[in-house]
Design a protein around this motif. Structure first.
Motif, PDB file in Angstrom:
ATOM      1  N   ALA A  35       0.832  -1.209   0.000  1.00  7.65           N
ATOM      2  CA  ALA A  35       0.000   0.000   0.000  1.00  7.65           C
ATOM      3  C   ALA A  35       0.865   1.257   0.000  1.00  7.65           C
ATOM      4  O   ALA A  35       0.596   2.202  -0.751  1.00  7.65           O
ATOM      5  CB  ALA A  35      -0.925  -0.001   1.212  1.00  7.65           C
ATOM      6  N   ILE A  36       1.915   1.266   0.813  1.00  8.07           N
ATOM      7  CA  ILE A  36       2.751   2.473   0.885  1.00  8.07           C
ATOM      8  C   ILE A  36       3.559   2.656  -0.397  1.00  8.07           C
ATOM      9  O   ILE A  36       3.842   3.785  -0.807  1.00  8.07           O
ATOM     10  CB  ILE A  36       3.673   2.461   2.144  1.00  8.07           C
ATOM     11  CG1 ILE A  36       4.239   3.873   2.436  1.00  8.07           C
ATOM     12  CG2 ILE A  36       4.826   1.504   1.974  1.00  8.07           C
ATOM     13  CD1 ILE A  36       3.244   4.835   2.967  1.00  8.07           C
ATOM     14  N   ALA A  37       3.895   1.575  -1.074  1.00  8.72           N
ATOM     15  CA  ALA A  37       4.678   1.667  -2.309  1.00  8.72           C
ATOM     16  C   ALA A  37       3.891   2.347  -3.424  1.00  8.72           C
ATOM     17  O   ALA A  37       4.480   2.897  -4.354  1.00  8.72           O
ATOM     18  CB  ALA A  37       5.125   0.277  -2.753  1.00  8.72           C
ATOM     19  N   LYS A  38       2.555   2.339  -3.320  1.00 11.50           N
ATOM     20  CA  LYS A  38       1.708   2.975  -4.342  1.00 11.50           C
ATOM     21  C   LYS A  38       1.558   4.472  -4.116  1.00 11.50           C
ATOM     22  O   LYS A  38       1.038   5.184  -4.981  1.00 11.50           O
ATOM     23  CB  LYS A  38       0.330   2.318  -4.355  1.00 11.50           C
ATOM     24  CG  LYS A  38       0.348   0.886  -4.832  1.00 11.50           C
ATOM     25  CD  LYS A  38      -1.031   0.267  -4.731  1.00 11.50           C
ATOM     26  CE  LYS A  38      -0.969  -1.209  -5.096  1.00 11.50           C
ATOM     27  NZ  LYS A  38      -2.254  -1.883  -4.850  1.00 11.50           N
ATOM     28  N   GLU A  39       1.978   4.951  -2.964  1.00 12.85           N
ATOM     29  CA  GLU A  39       1.827   6.374  -2.638  1.00 12.85           C
ATOM     30  C   GLU A  39       2.853   7.226  -3.391  1.00 12.85           C
ATOM     31  O   GLU A  39       3.848   6.722  -3.892  1.00 12.85           O
ATOM     32  CB  GLU A  39       1.993   6.589  -1.123  1.00 12.85           C
ATOM     33  CG  GLU A  39       0.914   5.949  -0.283  1.00 12.85           C
ATOM     34  CD  GLU A  39      -0.469   6.517  -0.543  1.00 12.85           C
ATOM     35  OE1 GLU A  39      -0.602   7.717  -0.849  1.00 12.85           O
ATOM     36  OE2 GLU A  39      -1.434   5.737  -0.428  1.00 12.85           O
ATOM     37  N   ALA A  40       2.595   8.521  -3.425  1.00 13.11           N
ATOM     38  CA  ALA A  40       3.482   9.475  -4.101  1.00 13.11           C
ATOM     39  C   ALA A  40       4.653   9.815  -3.171  1.00 13.11           C
ATOM     40  O   ALA A  40       4.720  10.885  -2.582  1.00 13.11           O
ATOM     41  CB  ALA A  40       2.710  10.735  -4.475  1.00 13.11           C
ATOM     42  N   LEU A  41       5.573   8.864  -3.021  1.00 13.95           N
ATOM     43  CA  LEU A  41       6.729   9.036  -2.134  1.00 13.95           C
ATOM     44  C   LEU A  41       7.879   9.688  -2.880  1.00 13.95           C
ATOM     45  O   LEU A  41       7.984   9.575  -4.103  1.00 13.95           O
ATOM     46  CB  LEU A  41       7.182   7.672  -1.609  1.00 13.95           C
ATOM     47  CG  LEU A  41       6.156   6.837  -0.852  1.00 13.95           C
ATOM     48  CD1 LEU A  41       6.715   5.449  -0.594  1.00 13.95           C
ATOM     49  CD2 LEU A  41       5.777   7.512   0.456  1.00 13.95           C
ATOM     50  N   SER A  42       8.760  10.308  -2.132  1.00 16.16           N
ATOM     51  CA  SER A  42       9.986  10.812  -2.750  1.00 16.16           C
ATOM     52  C   SER A  42      10.860   9.598  -3.097  1.00 16.16           C
ATOM     53  O   SER A  42      10.704   8.529  -2.488  1.00 16.16           O
ATOM     54  CB  SER A  42      10.725  11.738  -1.785  1.00 16.16           C
ATOM     55  OG  SER A  42      11.288  10.980  -0.732  1.00 16.16           O
ATOM     56  N   PRO A  43      11.778   9.745  -4.044  1.00 18.40           N
ATOM     57  CA  PRO A  43      12.650   8.618  -4.378  1.00 18.40           C
ATOM     58  C   PRO A  43      13.431   8.086  -3.169  1.00 18.40           C
ATOM     59  O   PRO A  43      13.617   6.879  -3.030  1.00 18.40           O
ATOM     60  CB  PRO A  43      13.586   9.182  -5.440  1.00 18.40           C
ATOM     61  CG  PRO A  43      12.819  10.294  -6.064  1.00 18.40           C
ATOM     62  CD  PRO A  43      11.981  10.872  -4.957  1.00 18.40           C
TER      63      PRO A  43
END
Length: 198
Positions: A35-43
């Motif tokens: 679920a967290i991997a699909k979020e708009a995270l910074s690189p």
């Protein structure tokens, strides 16, 4: 505006996920990672979370393997099989997986599931991650194949074991077993060729 709100939502979720990491909650870190991997995270966040998830996944896999070995010591092979399967599922490419598959094959054989054990024993014999386990893999292939009356596979496995590792203790055990299996195969073929004539 939407991108900023996506980023702030992702930042809030990333903070919660990071709290799980800091708490060393391995199970939740692994469970929540997709679920967290699909979020708009910074690189940087994405890389850090991926690294922690892989490390925790490996830790959980090794832990499941160790629990499985404890069940083997207690002769609870059905429980051991579940833990070994869990270890493989958690980290299928881990460096410890050949040992897990070897233990799984041995436990399956103890539970009279030699056909299934043969599959894992063959994987141990064929793998190159842990070369020290290959002779054990071929030995187990021979035993499992013999259990399921696949005498040709048993003979081939014993021949490979003797040829590649002639000085190993297993090779010393393999030589008389090869003679036995060859005799069984000869007698079996003799009775099957004689059977249609009657």
């Amino acid at each position: 505006v939407r991108r900023a709100s996506d980023r702030s939502t992702a930042a809030a979720k990333a903070a919660k996920y990071y709290d799980l990491i800091r708490a060393r909650n391995r199970v939740e870190v692994v469970r929540e990672y997709p679920a967290i991997a699909k979020e708009a995270l910074s690189p940087a966040e994405a890389a850090m979370f991926r690294d922690f998830e892989q490390k925790f996944r490996q830790d959980l896999s090794v832990g499941a393997f160790q629990k499985g070995l404890a069940f083997v010591d207690a002769k609870k092979y059905a429980d051991a099989i579940k833990r070994f399967e869990e270890a493989i599922e958690l980290d299928p490419n881990g460096s410890h997986i050949p040992a897990v598959k070897q233990s799984l094959a041995l436990s399956l054989r103890k539970e009279k599931r030699s056909a299934e054990a043969l599959v894992f024993a063959q994987q141990v014999a064929d793998q190159t991650t842990d070369g020290a386990l290959q002779p054990d893999g071929w030995w187990l292939v021979a035993l499992c194949a013999r259990d399921v009356d696949d005498l040709d596979t048993a003979r081939d496995a014993l021949k490979i074991l003797i040829k590649k590792w002639p000085r190993s203790a297993l090779s010393r055990d393999a030589r008389p077993l090869l003679r036995e299996v060859t005799r069984e195969a000869y007698l079996g073929k003799k009775t099957t060729t004689a059977a249609p004539a009657s």
